[in-house]
Scaffold this motif. Sequence first.
Motif, PDB file in Angstrom:
ATOM      1  N   ALA A  25       0.829  -1.211   0.000  1.00  0.00           N
ATOM      2  CA  ALA A  25       0.000   0.000   0.000  1.00  0.00           C
ATOM      3  C   ALA A  25       0.861   1.258   0.000  1.00  0.00           C
ATOM      4  O   ALA A  25       0.534   2.240  -0.671  1.00  0.00           O
ATOM      5  CB  ALA A  25      -0.947  -0.006   1.197  1.00  0.00           C
ATOM      6  N   SER A  26       1.971   1.217   0.725  1.00  0.00           N
ATOM      7  CA  SER A  26       2.857   2.388   0.761  1.00  0.00           C
ATOM      8  C   SER A  26       3.503   2.639  -0.600  1.00  0.00           C
ATOM      9  O   SER A  26       3.994   3.732  -0.865  1.00  0.00           O
ATOM     10  CB  SER A  26       3.936   2.228   1.838  1.00  0.00           C
ATOM     11  N   ASN A  27       3.476   1.621  -1.452  1.00  0.00           N
ATOM     12  CA  ASN A  27       3.985   1.750  -2.814  1.00  0.00           C
ATOM     13  C   ASN A  27       2.860   1.908  -3.831  1.00  0.00           C
ATOM     14  O   ASN A  27       3.093   1.879  -5.043  1.00  0.00           O
ATOM     15  CB  ASN A  27       4.848   0.536  -3.167  1.00  0.00           C
ATOM     16  N   GLY A  28       1.626   2.019  -3.327  1.00  0.00           N
ATOM     17  CA  GLY A  28       0.490   2.302  -4.189  1.00  0.00           C
ATOM     18  C   GLY A  28      -0.065   1.121  -4.964  1.00  0.00           C
ATOM     19  O   GLY A  28      -0.730   1.311  -5.977  1.00  0.00           O
ATOM     20  N   VAL A  29       0.207  -0.107  -4.486  1.00  0.00           N
ATOM     21  CA  VAL A  29      -0.330  -1.290  -5.169  1.00  0.00           C
ATOM     22  C   VAL A  29      -0.986  -2.234  -4.176  1.00  0.00           C
ATOM     23  O   VAL A  29      -0.641  -2.264  -2.993  1.00  0.00           O
ATOM     24  CB  VAL A  29       0.746  -2.064  -5.969  1.00  0.00           C
ATOM     25  N   THR A  30      -1.936  -3.006  -4.663  1.00  0.00           N
ATOM     26  CA  THR A  30      -2.574  -4.041  -3.858  1.00  0.00           C
ATOM     27  C   THR A  30      -1.803  -5.346  -4.035  1.00  0.00           C
ATOM     28  O   THR A  30      -0.948  -5.457  -4.926  1.00  0.00           O
ATOM     29  CB  THR A  30      -4.031  -4.264  -4.291  1.00  0.00           C
ATOM     30  N   LEU A  31      -2.145  -6.326  -3.238  1.00  0.00           N
ATOM     31  CA  LEU A  31      -1.526  -7.637  -3.369  1.00  0.00           C
ATOM     32  C   LEU A  31      -1.818  -8.229  -4.744  1.00  0.00           C
ATOM     33  O   LEU A  31      -0.924  -8.781  -5.397  1.00  0.00           O
ATOM     34  CB  LEU A  31      -2.016  -8.571  -2.256  1.00  0.00           C
ATOM     35  N   SER A  32      -3.046  -8.092  -5.214  1.00  0.00           N
ATOM     36  CA  SER A  32      -3.411  -8.599  -6.539  1.00  0.00           C
ATOM     37  C   SER A  32      -2.609  -7.902  -7.638  1.00  0.00           C
ATOM     38  O   SER A  32      -2.134  -8.548  -8.574  1.00  0.00           O
ATOM     39  CB  SER A  32      -4.902  -8.412  -6.801  1.00  0.00           C
ATOM     40  N   GLU A  33      -2.461  -6.585  -7.522  1.00  0.00           N
ATOM     41  CA  GLU A  33      -1.694  -5.847  -8.526  1.00  0.00           C
ATOM     42  C   GLU A  33      -0.228  -6.264  -8.520  1.00  0.00           C
ATOM     43  O   GLU A  33       0.394  -6.395  -9.578  1.00  0.00           O
ATOM     44  CB  GLU A  33      -1.814  -4.344  -8.279  1.00  0.00           C
ATOM     45  N   PHE A  34       0.318  -6.493  -7.327  1.00  0.00           N
ATOM     46  CA  PHE A  34       1.705  -6.945  -7.221  1.00  0.00           C
ATOM     47  C   PHE A  34       1.892  -8.285  -7.921  1.00  0.00           C
ATOM     48  O   PHE A  34       2.847  -8.474  -8.680  1.00  0.00           O
ATOM     49  CB  PHE A  34       2.120  -7.047  -5.751  1.00  0.00           C
ATOM     50  N   MET A  35       0.976  -9.216  -7.666  1.00  0.00           N
ATOM     51  CA  MET A  35       1.062 -10.526  -8.315  1.00  0.00           C
ATOM     52  C   MET A  35       0.975 -10.381  -9.838  1.00  0.00           C
ATOM     53  O   MET A  35       1.728 -11.009 -10.575  1.00  0.00           O
ATOM     54  CB  MET A  35      -0.035 -11.458  -7.796  1.00  0.00           C
ATOM     55  N   ARG A  36       0.056  -9.536 -10.288  1.00  0.00           N
ATOM     56  CA  ARG A  36      -0.107  -9.308 -11.724  1.00  0.00           C
ATOM     57  C   ARG A  36       1.168  -8.704 -12.323  1.00  0.00           C
ATOM     58  O   ARG A  36       1.620  -9.109 -13.398  1.00  0.00           O
ATOM     59  CB  ARG A  36      -1.321  -8.404 -11.960  1.00  0.00           C
ATOM     60  N   LEU A  37       1.780  -7.737 -11.624  1.00  0.00           N
ATOM     61  CA  LEU A  37       3.021  -7.126 -12.096  1.00  0.00           C
ATOM     62  C   LEU A  37       4.144  -8.153 -12.220  1.00  0.00           C
ATOM     63  O   LEU A  37       4.920  -8.134 -13.183  1.00  0.00           O
ATOM     64  CB  LEU A  37       3.456  -6.001 -11.153  1.00  0.00           C
ATOM     65  N   CYS A  38       4.232  -9.054 -11.251  1.00  0.00           N
ATOM     66  CA  CYS A  38       5.243 -10.116 -11.310  1.00  0.00           C
ATOM     67  C   CYS A  38       5.033 -11.005 -12.525  1.00  0.00           C
ATOM     68  O   CYS A  38       5.988 -11.355 -13.231  1.00  0.00           O
ATOM     69  CB  CYS A  38       5.213 -10.956 -10.034  1.00  0.00           C
ATOM     70  N   LEU A  39       3.790 -11.371 -12.779  1.00  0.00           N
ATOM     71  CA  LEU A  39       3.486 -12.232 -13.925  1.00  0.00           C
ATOM     72  C   LEU A  39       3.737 -11.522 -15.252  1.00  0.00           C
ATOM     73  O   LEU A  39       4.230 -12.137 -16.210  1.00  0.00           O
ATOM     74  CB  LEU A  39       2.046 -12.735 -13.836  1.00  0.00           C
ATOM     75  N   VAL A  40       3.427 -10.237 -15.309  1.00  0.00           N
ATOM     76  CA  VAL A  40       3.691  -9.462 -16.535  1.00  0.00           C
ATOM     77  C   VAL A  40       5.194  -9.414 -16.801  1.00  0.00           C
ATOM     78  O   VAL A  40       5.640  -9.597 -17.939  1.00  0.00           O
ATOM     79  CB  VAL A  40       3.090  -8.043 -16.426  1.00  0.00           C
ATOM     80  N   ARG A  41       5.970  -9.182 -15.773  1.00  0.00           N
ATOM     81  CA  ARG A  41       7.439  -9.154 -15.935  1.00  0.00           C
ATOM     82  C   ARG A  41       7.951 -10.489 -16.439  1.00  0.00           C
ATOM     83  O   ARG A  41       8.793 -10.554 -17.344  1.00  0.00           O
ATOM     84  CB  ARG A  41       8.096  -8.789 -14.606  1.00  0.00           C
TER      85      ARG A  41
END
Length: 70
Positions: A25-41
């Motif tokens: 949250a302090s980085n402006g992302v949710t857990l779901s968004e973080f997981m999605r970002l990892c998969l996109v990378r």
Amino acid sequence: MKQMTTTVTARIAPEMRAAVEPILASNGVTLSEFMRLCLVRLRDDGVMPFEIPQASRDLKKSTAALMAAM
């Protein structure tokens, strides 16, 4: 945005979730968004977004070998 059509479930300890959500949250992302970002990378660059220590890979192989022997 394209509609999401697949749900991925990850089992994590409640304590882990409680610990990481404020950091995310302090980085402006949710857990779901973080997981999605990892998969996109992984998809786009063909690499993990972080290094997996050799010990973790060895443990996974050892666990798989034990399960196969059962």
